[in-house]
Design an enzyme around this catalytic site. Structure first.
Site, PDB file in Angstrom:
ATOM      1  N   SER A 144     -13.116  57.092  71.543  1.00 15.34           N
ATOM      2  CA  SER A 144     -12.924  56.507  72.933  1.00 15.34           C
ATOM      3  C   SER A 144     -12.501  57.646  73.881  1.00 15.34           C
ATOM      4  O   SER A 144     -11.616  58.554  73.275  1.00 15.34           O
ATOM      5  CB  SER A 144     -12.096  55.268  72.963  1.00 15.34           C
ATOM      6  N   TYR A 157      -3.634  51.330  71.886  1.00 16.26           N
ATOM      7  CA  TYR A 157      -4.959  51.303  71.628  1.00 16.26           C
ATOM      8  C   TYR A 157      -5.451  52.955  71.373  1.00 16.26           C
ATOM      9  O   TYR A 157      -6.063  53.349  70.579  1.00 16.26           O
ATOM     10  CB  TYR A 157      -5.953  50.830  72.761  1.00 16.26           C
TER      11      TYR A 157
HETATM   12  P1  NDP Z   1     -17.660  44.523  71.307  1.00 17.54           P
HETATM   13  O1  NDP Z   1     -16.405  43.676  71.180  1.00 17.54           O
HETATM   14  O2  NDP Z   1     -18.966  44.288  71.751  1.00 17.54           O
HETATM   15  O3  NDP Z   1     -17.859  44.952  69.523  1.00 17.54           O
HETATM   16  C1  NDP Z   1     -16.813  44.922  68.770  1.00 17.54           C
HETATM   17  C2  NDP Z   1     -17.407  44.848  67.409  1.00 17.54           C
HETATM   18  O4  NDP Z   1     -16.401  44.807  66.192  1.00 17.54           O
HETATM   19  C3  NDP Z   1     -18.112  43.497  67.206  1.00 17.54           C
HETATM   20  O5  NDP Z   1     -19.382  43.554  66.470  1.00 17.54           O
HETATM   21  C4  NDP Z   1     -17.412  42.558  66.306  1.00 17.54           C
HETATM   22  O6  NDP Z   1     -17.971  41.498  65.582  1.00 17.54           O
HETATM   23  C5  NDP Z   1     -16.627  43.674  65.522  1.00 17.54           C
HETATM   24  N1  NDP Z   1     -15.250  43.326  64.957  1.00 17.54           N
HETATM   25  C6  NDP Z   1     -14.143  42.997  65.557  1.00 17.54           C
HETATM   26  N2  NDP Z   1     -13.253  42.552  64.694  1.00 17.54           N
HETATM   27  C7  NDP Z   1     -13.848  42.744  63.313  1.00 17.54           C
HETATM   28  C8  NDP Z   1     -13.241  42.668  62.419  1.00 17.54           C
HETATM   29  N3  NDP Z   1     -12.163  42.199  61.867  1.00 17.54           N
HETATM   30  N4  NDP Z   1     -14.184  42.812  61.034  1.00 17.54           N
HETATM   31  C9  NDP Z   1     -15.556  43.160  61.271  1.00 17.54           C
HETATM   32  N5  NDP Z   1     -15.999  43.223  62.744  1.00 17.54           N
HETATM   33  C10 NDP Z   1     -14.934  43.315  63.633  1.00 17.54           C
HETATM   34  O7  NDP Z   1     -17.148  46.003  71.695  1.00 17.54           O
HETATM   35  P2  NDP Z   1     -17.989  47.538  71.892  1.00 17.54           P
HETATM   36  O8  NDP Z   1     -19.041  47.556  71.518  1.00 17.54           O
HETATM   37  O9  NDP Z   1     -17.329  47.960  73.109  1.00 17.54           O
HETATM   38  O10 NDP Z   1     -16.816  48.369  70.603  1.00 17.54           O
HETATM   39  C11 NDP Z   1     -17.400  49.148  69.726  1.00 17.54           C
HETATM   40  C12 NDP Z   1     -16.445  50.129  69.701  1.00 17.54           C
HETATM   41  O11 NDP Z   1     -16.495  51.144  71.017  1.00 17.54           O
HETATM   42  C13 NDP Z   1     -15.180  49.993  69.372  1.00 17.54           C
HETATM   43  O12 NDP Z   1     -14.567  50.765  68.356  1.00 17.54           O
HETATM   44  C14 NDP Z   1     -14.353  50.474  70.704  1.00 17.54           C
HETATM   45  O13 NDP Z   1     -12.970  50.530  70.648  1.00 17.54           O
HETATM   46  C15 NDP Z   1     -15.337  51.497  71.099  1.00 17.54           C
HETATM   47  N6  NDP Z   1     -15.325  51.675  72.524  1.00 17.54           N
HETATM   48  C16 NDP Z   1     -15.356  50.697  73.569  1.00 17.54           C
HETATM   49  C17 NDP Z   1     -15.405  51.275  74.967  1.00 17.54           C
HETATM   50  C18 NDP Z   1     -16.028  49.827  75.814  1.00 17.54           C
HETATM   51  O14 NDP Z   1     -15.451  50.325  77.062  1.00 17.54           O
HETATM   52  N7  NDP Z   1     -16.579  49.043  75.572  1.00 17.54           N
HETATM   53  C19 NDP Z   1     -14.860  52.368  75.211  1.00 17.54           C
HETATM   54  C20 NDP Z   1     -14.898  53.360  74.297  1.00 17.54           C
HETATM   55  C21 NDP Z   1     -14.844  53.037  72.922  1.00 17.54           C
HETATM   56  P3  NDP Z   1     -17.215  40.255  65.158  1.00 17.54           P
HETATM   57  O15 NDP Z   1     -16.627  39.722  66.017  1.00 17.54           O
HETATM   58  O16 NDP Z   1     -18.540  39.566  64.887  1.00 17.54           O
HETATM   59  O17 NDP Z   1     -16.592  40.610  63.981  1.00 17.54           O
END
Ligand code: NDP
Length: 251
Positions: A144, A157
């Site tokens: 990020s 975070y």
């Molecule tokens: P989402 O919330 O759309 O996706 C997060 C994913 O992580 C989901 O598929 C969720 O699936 C999974 N997840 C969460 N908890 C668990 C767990 N305990 N075990 C397994 N899987 C888990 O967010 P993003 O797509 O935005 O996030 C993806 C990455 O991008 C993250 O690392 C985030 O920090 C990073 N990011 C996001 C930004 C943004 O503005 N959106 C900016 C910069 C970085 P499920 O709930 O089904 O388990």
């Protein structure tokens, strides 16, 4: 699926595939002919995605798992590797983000971020490495912009994403010291339109934007395009990190 693409038959494990950036990466990689293993907790979402991908001619498998549980996370990686017949690429996209103050924030939210963003990412990576080919595979960590600078309300975070940057570089050095040419990359986006922002901003969307975010933000598909670029560079080139922010983002 495109014929003759550089991802034809590549075996790709993606965490966080049930939504947002991980989901977009799964679709983009499948479109380039890769075989995909999808990991996240929400079984139905994974099943829907794998059915879509299979319908388009991709080999796709889903492994519902809470990656913060170490044993099940290790098992899921090993099962995914057997289903795919080995691994060429691992995308660590699973992550959570909360605004939980350092001075007086919710300690359980700190723990949830640390457990998934840092610890689970390290466990998945460690478990995946033995499944890479001898000439090396590729790990991409979704970090990020918060791994480069500290936003006022997201100190904890941000600490987890600085850790992702440290692990990306640390692993690269460890592997090179052993003569292992597995590439290790990260990508560091600013705001991306995913469910994560609803949680981060506690659903406070006003006038089409989240608290103070009054400009178009990145789309998950745009991040997926950049990850495709990282993994399709010649094997002699390693893109260590990509910083990408919405043009309107001020900090
Ligand atoms: P989402 O919330 O759309 O996706 C997060 C994913 O992580 C989901 O598929 C969720 O699936 C999974 N997840 C969460 N908890 C668990 C767990 N305990 N075990 C397994 N899987 C888990 O967010 P993003 O797509 O935005 O996030 C993806 C990455 O991008 C993250 O690392 C985030 O920090 C990073 N990011 C996001 C930004 C943004 O503005 N959106 C900016 C910069 C970085 P499920 O709930 O089904 O388990």
């Amino acid at each position: 699926m495109q014929n003759g693409s550089s991802l034809d038959g590549k075996r790709v494990l993606i965490t966080g595939a049930s939504s947002g950036i991980g989901n977009a990466i799964a679709r983009a990689f499948a479109g380039q002919g890769a075989d995909i293993a999808l990991l996240a907790r929400r079984e139905e979402r994974l099943r829907d995605l794998s059915e879509d991908l299979i319908g388009e001619g991709t080999k796709a498998f889903s492994f519902p798992v809470d990656l913060t549980e170490t044993g099940p996370a290790q098992d899921a990686v090993n099962l995914a590797a057997s289903a795919l017949g080995g691994l060429d690429i691992v995308i660590n996209a699973a992550g959570v983000a909360y605004q939980a103050n350092l001075s007086n924030g919710d300690i359980e939210k700190w723990r949830a971020m640390l457990d998934l963003n840092v610890f689970a990412l390290a466990v998945v990576t460690r478990e995946a490495l033995p499944h890479f080919p001898e000439h090396g595979g590729h790990i991409v960590n979704i970090s990020s912009m918060s791994g480069h600078r500290v936003p006022g309300k997201g100190g904890f975070y941000s600490a987890t994403k600085f850790a992702v940057r440290a692990m990306t570089e640390g692993l690269r050095q460890e592997l090179r010291a052993k003569g292992n040419l597995t590439r290790v990359s990260s990508i560091s986006p600013g705001f991306v339109e995913t469910e994560l922002l609803d949680v981060y901003f506690s659903g406070q969307k006003t006038g089409g934007g989240y608290g103070g975010v009054d400009y178009p933000i990145l789309q998950p598909e745009e991040v997926a395009e950049l990850v495709l670029h990282q993994v399709t560079m010649p094997e002699t080139a390693e893109v260590t990190d990509i910083l990408v922010r919405p043009t309107g983002q001020k900090t």
